[in-house]
Design a protein around this motif. Structure first.
Motif, PDB file in Angstrom:
ATOM      1  N   UNK A 113     102.773  74.828  26.388  1.00  0.00           N
ATOM      2  CA  UNK A 113     101.775  73.839  25.768  1.00  0.00           C
ATOM      3  C   UNK A 113     102.132  72.367  26.546  1.00  0.00           C
ATOM      4  N   UNK A 114     103.263  72.286  26.668  1.00  0.00           N
ATOM      5  CA  UNK A 114     103.666  70.818  27.334  1.00  0.00           C
ATOM      6  C   UNK A 114     103.157  70.757  28.888  1.00  0.00           C
ATOM      7  N   UNK A 115     103.443  72.039  29.463  1.00  0.00           N
ATOM      8  CA  UNK A 115     103.097  72.217  30.923  1.00  0.00           C
ATOM      9  C   UNK A 115     101.426  72.084  30.953  1.00  0.00           C
ATOM     10  N   UNK A 116     100.767  72.566  30.111  1.00  0.00           N
ATOM     11  CA  UNK A 116      99.334  72.631  30.120  1.00  0.00           C
ATOM     12  C   UNK A 116      98.760  71.399  29.931  1.00  0.00           C
ATOM     13  N   UNK A 117      99.507  70.387  29.219  1.00  0.00           N
ATOM     14  CA  UNK A 117      99.029  69.040  28.869  1.00  0.00           C
ATOM     15  C   UNK A 117      98.963  68.196  30.451  1.00  0.00           C
ATOM     16  N   UNK A 118     100.094  68.455  31.046  1.00  0.00           N
ATOM     17  CA  UNK A 118     100.508  67.678  32.356  1.00  0.00           C
ATOM     18  C   UNK A 118      99.558  68.378  33.487  1.00  0.00           C
ATOM     19  N   UNK A 119      99.281  69.728  33.294  1.00  0.00           N
ATOM     20  CA  UNK A 119      98.479  70.339  34.247  1.00  0.00           C
ATOM     21  C   UNK A 119      97.056  69.852  33.851  1.00  0.00           C
ATOM     22  N   UNK A 120      96.581  69.151  33.055  1.00  0.00           N
ATOM     23  CA  UNK A 120      95.312  68.537  32.951  1.00  0.00           C
ATOM     24  C   UNK A 120      95.324  67.307  33.178  1.00  0.00           C
ATOM     25  N   UNK A 121      96.422  66.469  32.783  1.00  0.00           N
ATOM     26  CA  UNK A 121      96.196  64.918  32.931  1.00  0.00           C
ATOM     27  C   UNK A 121      96.604  64.511  34.325  1.00  0.00           C
TER      28      UNK A 121
END
Length: 287
Positions: A113-121
């Motif tokens: 979930x944390x990795x997906x956040x930065x993968x998007x931001x």
């Protein structure tokens, strides 16, 4: 950005791209050609001025001022290119910093979930910065006659950076990253804001008005007085000669105007949208 082969000479010479200055200057070149032909006719045929006329000596002024105008145009084009190249370096730094940021996060974070956040931001910041710099209001922030409404959501790059800082702070508070890792990641996000500020400095600070206006007036009056002296030696051929001289001088000024703001939609502007899409691809591969 225009894709081309720099070694293909014949393509440059015989092909007119839509970004070529010849198309933009065609109407005024025709007007100057007609003006030069009329001046040549008046001096040679109508007034029948002789070689001893003092008007012939006006070419002395052109000889002296030719060196001055060449220096001004060289300085103008060099200054504009420096702005274009600095903008390219800033976006190159954004590419490198985004990769470094993603690589460090890929090692530090284990939660998907944390990795997906930065993968998007992370790529989102580059995309938002492209739109921010391409906005006409961004280039008006320093104009005295323009009052922009204050809106905290208008500066979207700051908003995205704030979200990433908040996320990193939350990761630290939840013990998912250490204090040393927090310092390292904060430095990476700060570099994003530094790049944004450098790009805004280029966007918001055009060439001083007095300097730009003086060059345009100088070129105009220099070219408009050329037929007065050269009609004696060139006759009606003064028209194409003056048109060619105007084309060279005005083209340099137009090129400088186009590249001094490298974040627009002109053919020779930086491909920031393409760079942002490359950042997205690279970050998704890493995270």
């Amino acid at each position: 950005m225009v894709s081309y082969n720099p070694k293909d000479w014949f393509t440059f010479i015989f092909r007119f791209h839509k970004a070529d200055t010849f198309r933009l200057l065609m109407p005024i070149m025709l007007a100057i050609g007609a003006y030069s032909a009329i001046i040549g006719w008046l001096e040679v045929e109508h007034w029948q001025l002789t070689e001893s006329s003092y008007i012939k000596n006006i070419t002395l002024m052109h000889n002296m001022l030719g060196f001055v105008i060449s220096l001004l145009l060289v300085f103008r084009t060099n200054t504009a290119y420096d702005r274009w190249w600095e903008g390219r370096k800033m976006w190159g730094a954004l590419v490198n910093n985004s990769r470094n940021f993603a690589i460090k996060l890929s090692v530090m974070l284990t939660d998907e979930h944390d990795r997906a956040f930065f993968r998007r931001m992370i790529p989102g910041y580059a995309s938002i910065l492209h739109k921010h710099l391409n906005n006409s209001e961004t280039g008006q922030q320093l104009f005295d006659d323009t009052e922009l409404e204050i809106n905290k959501n208008r500066h979207q790059p700051n908003h995205v950076a704030q979200m990433m800082v908040q996320k990193i702070h939350d990761l630290y508070m939840s013990k998912k990253i250490t204090g040393d890792q927090l310092i390292v990641l904060n430095a990476e996000i700060q570099s994003f804001t530094d790049i944004c500020g450098a790009c805004e400095r280029i966007k918001n600070t055009p060439i001083p008005y007095s300097y730009s206006a003086f060059i345009k007036k100088f070129i105009f009056f220099y070219v408009m007085t050329l037929p007065l002296g050269y009609s004696f030696s060139l006759g009606y051929f003064v028209a194409p000669v003056v048109v060619f001289i105007f084309y060279v001088l005005a083209s340099l000024e137009l090129i400088a105007e186009e590249i001094e703001d490298p974040f627009g939609d002109d053919e020779n502007d930086l491909p920031t949208e393409k760079i942002a899409s490359n950042i997205k691809k690279h970050v998704e591969e890493i995270l």
